[in-house]
Design a protein around this motif. Structure first.
Motif, PDB file in Angstrom:
ATOM      1  N   MET A  74       0.835  -1.206   0.000  1.00  0.00           N
ATOM      2  CA  MET A  74       0.000   0.000   0.000  1.00  0.00           C
ATOM      3  C   MET A  74       0.872   1.260   0.000  1.00  0.00           C
ATOM      4  SD  MET A  74      -2.984  -1.195   2.672  1.00  0.00           S
ATOM      5  CE  MET A  74      -3.839   0.366   2.585  1.00  0.00           C
ATOM      6  N   MET A  75       1.948   1.219   0.781  1.00  0.00           N
ATOM      7  CA  MET A  75       2.871   2.356   0.810  1.00  0.00           C
ATOM      8  C   MET A  75       3.550   2.537  -0.547  1.00  0.00           C
ATOM      9  SD  MET A  75       4.595   1.805   4.575  1.00  0.00           S
ATOM     10  CE  MET A  75       5.815   3.106   4.303  1.00  0.00           C
ATOM     11  N   ALA A  76       3.913   1.415  -1.164  1.00  0.00           N
ATOM     12  CA  ALA A  76       4.571   1.482  -2.472  1.00  0.00           C
ATOM     13  C   ALA A  76       3.636   2.067  -3.524  1.00  0.00           C
ATOM     14  CB  ALA A  76       5.043   0.089  -2.888  1.00  0.00           C
ATOM     15  N   LEU A  77       2.370   1.607  -3.513  1.00  0.00           N
ATOM     16  CA  LEU A  77       1.399   2.124  -4.472  1.00  0.00           C
ATOM     17  C   LEU A  77       1.169   3.616  -4.264  1.00  0.00           C
ATOM     18  CD1 LEU A  77      -0.552   1.487  -6.755  1.00  0.00           C
ATOM     19  CD2 LEU A  77      -2.286   0.916  -5.049  1.00  0.00           C
ATOM     20  N   GLY A  78       1.030   4.010  -3.003  1.00  0.00           N
ATOM     21  CA  GLY A  78       0.872   5.427  -2.696  1.00  0.00           C
ATOM     22  C   GLY A  78       2.093   6.229  -3.113  1.00  0.00           C
ATOM     23  N   GLY A  79       3.272   5.634  -2.944  1.00  0.00           N
ATOM     24  CA  GLY A  79       4.499   6.311  -3.333  1.00  0.00           C
ATOM     25  C   GLY A  79       4.590   6.532  -4.828  1.00  0.00           C
ATOM     26  N   VAL A  80       4.172   5.531  -5.613  1.00  0.00           N
ATOM     27  CA  VAL A  80       4.179   5.665  -7.075  1.00  0.00           C
ATOM     28  C   VAL A  80       3.263   6.800  -7.512  1.00  0.00           C
ATOM     29  CG1 VAL A  80       3.519   4.536  -9.234  1.00  0.00           C
ATOM     30  CG2 VAL A  80       4.808   3.264  -7.510  1.00  0.00           C
ATOM     31  N   VAL A  81       2.036   6.818  -6.965  1.00  0.00           N
ATOM     32  CA  VAL A  81       1.073   7.865  -7.310  1.00  0.00           C
ATOM     33  C   VAL A  81       1.627   9.243  -6.927  1.00  0.00           C
ATOM     34  CG1 VAL A  81      -1.232   8.784  -6.826  1.00  0.00           C
ATOM     35  CG2 VAL A  81      -0.907   6.321  -7.128  1.00  0.00           C
ATOM     36  N   TYR A  82       2.234   9.334  -5.758  1.00  0.00           N
ATOM     37  CA  TYR A  82       2.788  10.603  -5.290  1.00  0.00           C
ATOM     38  C   TYR A  82       3.898  11.100  -6.224  1.00  0.00           C
ATOM     39  CZ  TYR A  82       5.423  13.916  -2.427  1.00  0.00           C
ATOM     40  OH  TYR A  82       6.092  15.033  -1.982  1.00  0.00           O
ATOM     41  N   LEU A  83       4.802  10.189  -6.614  1.00  0.00           N
ATOM     42  CA  LEU A  83       5.903  10.579  -7.490  1.00  0.00           C
ATOM     43  C   LEU A  83       5.403  10.992  -8.867  1.00  0.00           C
ATOM     44  CD1 LEU A  83       8.573   7.875  -6.570  1.00  0.00           C
ATOM     45  CD2 LEU A  83       8.557  10.296  -5.921  1.00  0.00           C
ATOM     46  N   GLN A  84       4.378  10.296  -9.370  1.00  0.00           N
ATOM     47  CA  GLN A  84       3.818  10.683 -10.665  1.00  0.00           C
ATOM     48  C   GLN A  84       3.224  12.088 -10.604  1.00  0.00           C
ATOM     49  OE1 GLN A  84       1.180   7.336 -11.358  1.00  0.00           O
ATOM     50  NE2 GLN A  84       2.547   6.503 -12.929  1.00  0.00           N
ATOM     51  N   GLN A  85       2.545  12.390  -9.504  1.00  0.00           N
ATOM     52  CA  GLN A  85       1.964  13.723  -9.359  1.00  0.00           C
ATOM     53  C   GLN A  85       3.047  14.794  -9.212  1.00  0.00           C
ATOM     54  OE1 GLN A  85      -0.953  13.866  -6.235  1.00  0.00           O
ATOM     55  NE2 GLN A  85      -2.071  12.085  -6.993  1.00  0.00           N
ATOM     56  N   GLU A  86       4.092  14.482  -8.451  1.00  0.00           N
ATOM     57  CA  GLU A  86       5.130  15.463  -8.188  1.00  0.00           C
ATOM     58  C   GLU A  86       6.041  15.701  -9.388  1.00  0.00           C
ATOM     59  OE1 GLU A  86       5.783  17.393  -5.402  1.00  0.00           O
ATOM     60  OE2 GLU A  86       3.749  16.769  -4.874  1.00  0.00           O
ATOM     61  N   TRP A  87       6.376  14.650 -10.116  1.00  0.00           N
ATOM     62  CA  TRP A  87       7.372  14.761 -11.174  1.00  0.00           C
ATOM     63  C   TRP A  87       6.786  14.937 -12.576  1.00  0.00           C
ATOM     64  CZ3 TRP A  87      11.183  10.227  -9.607  1.00  0.00           C
ATOM     65  CH2 TRP A  87      11.780  10.556  -8.385  1.00  0.00           C
ATOM     66  N   MET A  88       5.556  14.440 -12.785  1.00  0.00           N
ATOM     67  CA  MET A  88       5.044  14.403 -14.152  1.00  0.00           C
ATOM     68  C   MET A  88       3.784  15.238 -14.365  1.00  0.00           C
ATOM     69  SD  MET A  88       5.601  10.289 -14.721  1.00  0.00           S
ATOM     70  CE  MET A  88       5.464  10.321 -16.502  1.00  0.00           C
ATOM     71  N   ALA A  89       3.088  15.570 -13.293  1.00  0.00           N
ATOM     72  CA  ALA A  89       1.800  16.265 -13.445  1.00  0.00           C
ATOM     73  C   ALA A  89       1.993  17.688 -13.978  1.00  0.00           C
ATOM     74  CB  ALA A  89       1.068  16.303 -12.108  1.00  0.00           C
ATOM     75  N   PRO A  90       1.234  18.084 -15.034  1.00  0.00           N
ATOM     76  CA  PRO A  90       1.307  19.460 -15.533  1.00  0.00           C
ATOM     77  C   PRO A  90       0.509  20.404 -14.635  1.00  0.00           C
ATOM     78  CG  PRO A  90      -0.308  18.233 -16.779  1.00  0.00           C
ATOM     79  CD  PRO A  90       0.319  17.255 -15.832  1.00  0.00           C
ATOM     80  N   GLU A  91       0.721  21.675 -14.812  1.00  0.00           N
ATOM     81  CA  GLU A  91      -0.009  22.651 -14.000  1.00  0.00           C
ATOM     82  C   GLU A  91      -1.495  22.628 -14.368  1.00  0.00           C
ATOM     83  OE1 GLU A  91       0.133  27.458 -13.023  1.00  0.00           O
ATOM     84  OE2 GLU A  91       1.660  26.519 -14.290  1.00  0.00           O
ATOM     85  N   GLY A  92      -2.334  22.650 -13.341  1.00  0.00           N
ATOM     86  CA  GLY A  92      -3.779  22.680 -13.559  1.00  0.00           C
ATOM     87  C   GLY A  92      -4.374  21.361 -14.023  1.00  0.00           C
ATOM     88  N   TRP A  93      -3.720  20.239 -13.715  1.00  0.00           N
ATOM     89  CA  TRP A  93      -4.253  18.946 -14.159  1.00  0.00           C
ATOM     90  C   TRP A  93      -5.564  18.616 -13.451  1.00  0.00           C
ATOM     91  CZ3 TRP A  93      -4.614  14.722 -10.721  1.00  0.00           C
ATOM     92  CH2 TRP A  93      -3.975  14.900  -9.490  1.00  0.00           C
ATOM     93  N   LEU A  94      -6.445  17.925 -14.171  1.00  0.00           N
ATOM     94  CA  LEU A  94      -7.758  17.553 -13.627  1.00  0.00           C
ATOM     95  C   LEU A  94      -7.748  16.135 -13.053  1.00  0.00           C
ATOM     96  CD1 LEU A  94     -10.068  18.952 -16.480  1.00  0.00           C
ATOM     97  CD2 LEU A  94      -9.210  20.120 -14.433  1.00  0.00           C
ATOM     98  N   PHE A  95      -7.224  15.202 -13.848  1.00  0.00           N
ATOM     99  CA  PHE A  95      -7.119  13.813 -13.372  1.00  0.00           C
ATOM    100  C   PHE A  95      -6.061  13.097 -14.203  1.00  0.00           C
ATOM    101  CE2 PHE A  95     -10.286  13.712 -16.733  1.00  0.00           C
ATOM    102  CZ  PHE A  95     -10.037  12.535 -17.421  1.00  0.00           C
ATOM    103  N   PHE A  96      -5.630  11.952 -13.720  1.00  0.00           N
ATOM    104  CA  PHE A  96      -4.651  11.154 -14.460  1.00  0.00           C
ATOM    105  C   PHE A  96      -4.887   9.684 -14.174  1.00  0.00           C
ATOM    106  CE2 PHE A  96      -2.654  11.152 -10.349  1.00  0.00           C
ATOM    107  CZ  PHE A  96      -1.897   9.990 -10.296  1.00  0.00           C
ATOM    108  N   GLU A  97      -4.325   8.853 -15.038  1.00  0.00           N
ATOM    109  CA  GLU A  97      -4.457   7.407 -14.830  1.00  0.00           C
ATOM    110  C   GLU A  97      -3.331   6.674 -15.535  1.00  0.00           C
ATOM    111  OE1 GLU A  97      -7.763   3.813 -15.101  1.00  0.00           O
ATOM    112  OE2 GLU A  97      -8.314   5.868 -15.598  1.00  0.00           O
ATOM    113  N   THR A  98      -2.803   5.658 -14.842  1.00  0.00           N
ATOM    114  CA  THR A  98      -1.832   4.752 -15.443  1.00  0.00           C
ATOM    115  C   THR A  98      -2.585   3.761 -16.314  1.00  0.00           C
ATOM    116  OG1 THR A  98      -0.398   4.968 -13.513  1.00  0.00           O
ATOM    117  CG2 THR A  98      -0.003   3.087 -14.953  1.00  0.00           C
ATOM    118  N   ASP A  99      -1.989   3.388 -17.423  1.00  0.00           N
ATOM    119  CA  ASP A  99      -2.649   2.488 -18.371  1.00  0.00           C
ATOM    120  C   ASP A  99      -3.147   1.229 -17.658  1.00  0.00           C
ATOM    121  OD1 ASP A  99      -3.424   0.824 -20.457  1.00  0.00           O
ATOM    122  OD2 ASP A  99      -1.776   1.434 -21.758  1.00  0.00           O
TER     123      ASP A  99
END
Length: 442
Positions: free
Chosen positions: A227-252
């Motif tokens: 659970m921590m690992a999954l949360g960590g992946v989501v957090y890193l994707q938001q911090e490193w890859m999310a553009p400004e003003g994003w609405l939602f995202f999803e991994t394939d």
């Protein structure tokens, strides 16, 4: 009481009675007047007990060890004897099967048949087969930790049945009922076998419990880490890859199994290390047995590391972000992402899955998916992670509905199918919203 009376009461011969007395299993008093043996009621009880245990093939030496008939000593001896009988039963069944097989083959070509069976006997009596047999017996012997795990796993179909009854999803019962019945029967048989083993093969069960006593705590640790690992992946994707003003995202979602492997491999390594540490510390004798499969991963650390790095890279970069006017699709080939305007969407497909069985969850009956095509390639959304900082998204799937409305205003062609929406086990307001998304603009 004379010896003839004791013979009638116990069914033993005078010779046997005197033999047990000579071996020290029976203490008989003597008449002070004529020095004749004087048997008592206690002697009769002792002889009946001896007769019972002799019937169970206890040797004189074993009976001498149990001479005081201490309860714990006797129970331990009975448990050991039951284990011996289990081995003997397996041997007898093996010889019976061999006998029946030889009965069918004998006479066809006697010399060749004898040679084949001779080789089979050599194999059966060999060390490799005996080691394999010991491993299989150890594997077959249940422990309380394993029973708890199996119970939790097979409670899934049973709880699913009650959940569908509670939310009145009766159309799913045709599959729920046989699965729940099968799980109930399997658990019943499994627990019956456990209690039978604990009764007749107590020492083996005790050893297995010792070998698996840390399994549940380690599994809980594994769940927490995953659970921590999954949360960590989501957090890193938001911090490193999310553009400004994003609405939602999803991994394939098509990479679900690859993502599970990516998260679980390092966790399995940690579990194997924990099992090895406890085993070496002497706190968990034989503990590595419960995690032999994980220990094998550690032996191949370089290969596992390379595979994990590749899988992690693919999963981490296979993500799509949606903003108010753009779609940014990342991939292993384009990790920095390719930006598309909404107008670049070629077509849309919103539907509830129609397949009964599929490796992809979004294709199964009752599961919703929203697919768009960009440059001829699919991008699938099943209910991505919304931006919690956007206050207007007070409920789930509102961001997806807003995205769909924006695409429909641009006249993007759309197909859809809500025929299996009644199989969806989500709250009714979510199902209604997904149906609206499916039917909007068609």
């Amino acid at each position: 009481m004379k010896i003839k009376d004791v013979e009638k009461l116990t069914g033993l011969t005078a010779k046997s009675i005197r033999f047990y007395e000579a071996k020290g299993l029976l203490e008989v008093g003597r008449n002070e007047e004529n020095s004749y043996r004087e048997y008592t009621e206690e002697n009769v009880k002792q002889l009946r007990r001896i007769k019972l245990f002799r019937y169970l093939d206890f040797s004189i030496e074993e009976l001498q060890q149990m001479k005081d008939w201490d309860v714990e000593t006797v129970k331990k001896s009975l448990s050991a004897k039951a284990a011996e009988y289990s081995v003997q039963m397996a041997d007898v069944e093996q010889k019976r099967d061999l006998c029946l097989s030889l009965y069918k083959d004998y006479g066809k070509n006697t010399e060749e048949v004898v040679e084949e069976y001779h080789e089979a006997i050599d194999f059966i009596e060999g060390e490799e087969f005996q080691e394999l047999r010991t491993e299989l017996e150890r594997f077959a012997c249940p422990s309380i930790s394993e029973m708890v795990v199996w119970t939790l796993v097979f409670l899934g179909p049973i709880l699913s049945l009650f959940l569908n009854l509670e939310i009145q999803q009766y159309k799913a019962l045709w599959l729920n009922i046989p699965l729940a019945l099968g799980a109930t029967v399997w658990l019943t048989l499994k627990w019956r076998d456990f209690f039978r083993q604990r009764k007749y093969n107590k020492n083996a069960v005790k050893d297995k419990n010792q070998q698996t006593k840390f399994v549940i705590p380690i599994m809980i640790l594994g769940i927490v880490l995953s659970m921590m690992a999954l949360g960590g992946v989501v957090y890193l994707q938001q911090e490193w890859m999310a553009p400004e003003g994003w609405l939602f995202f999803e991994t394939d979602p098509r990479l679900m199994w690859l993502m599970i492997v990516t998260i679980m491999v390092p966790i399995l390594m940690v579990l194997a290390w924990a099992a090895d540490f406890l085993d070496r510390s002497g706190k968990w004798e034989g503990g590595k047995y419960a995690f032999d499969w994980a220990v094998e991963l550690r032996k191949r650390t370089p290969i596992v590391t390379v595979v994990w790095v590749v899988c992690a890279y693919i999963c981490f970069t296979s993500v799509t972000f949606v903003t108010a006017d753009q779609i940014i699709r990342h991939s292993p080939i384009h990790p920095l992402g390719i930006r598309y305007e909404y107008s670049a969407v070629e077509k849309v497909d919103a539907r509830f899955g129609t397949k009964l069985f599929s490796i992809f969850d979004h294709e199964r009956k009752g599961s919703f998916s929203y697919t768009i095509w960009l440059d001829g390639k699919k991008t699938i959304f099943t209910g991505g992670s919304g931006n919690e900082e956007i206050t207007r998204y007070e409920d789930t799937y509102l961001e997806l509905e807003e995205f769909d409305q924006a695409l429909m205003k641009l006249g993007i062609p759309k197909t859809g199918d809500a025929s299996t929406s009644d199989r969806c086990d989500m709250d009714k307001r979510y199902v209604d919203r997904l149906v609206r998304i499916t039917e909007n603009g068609k």
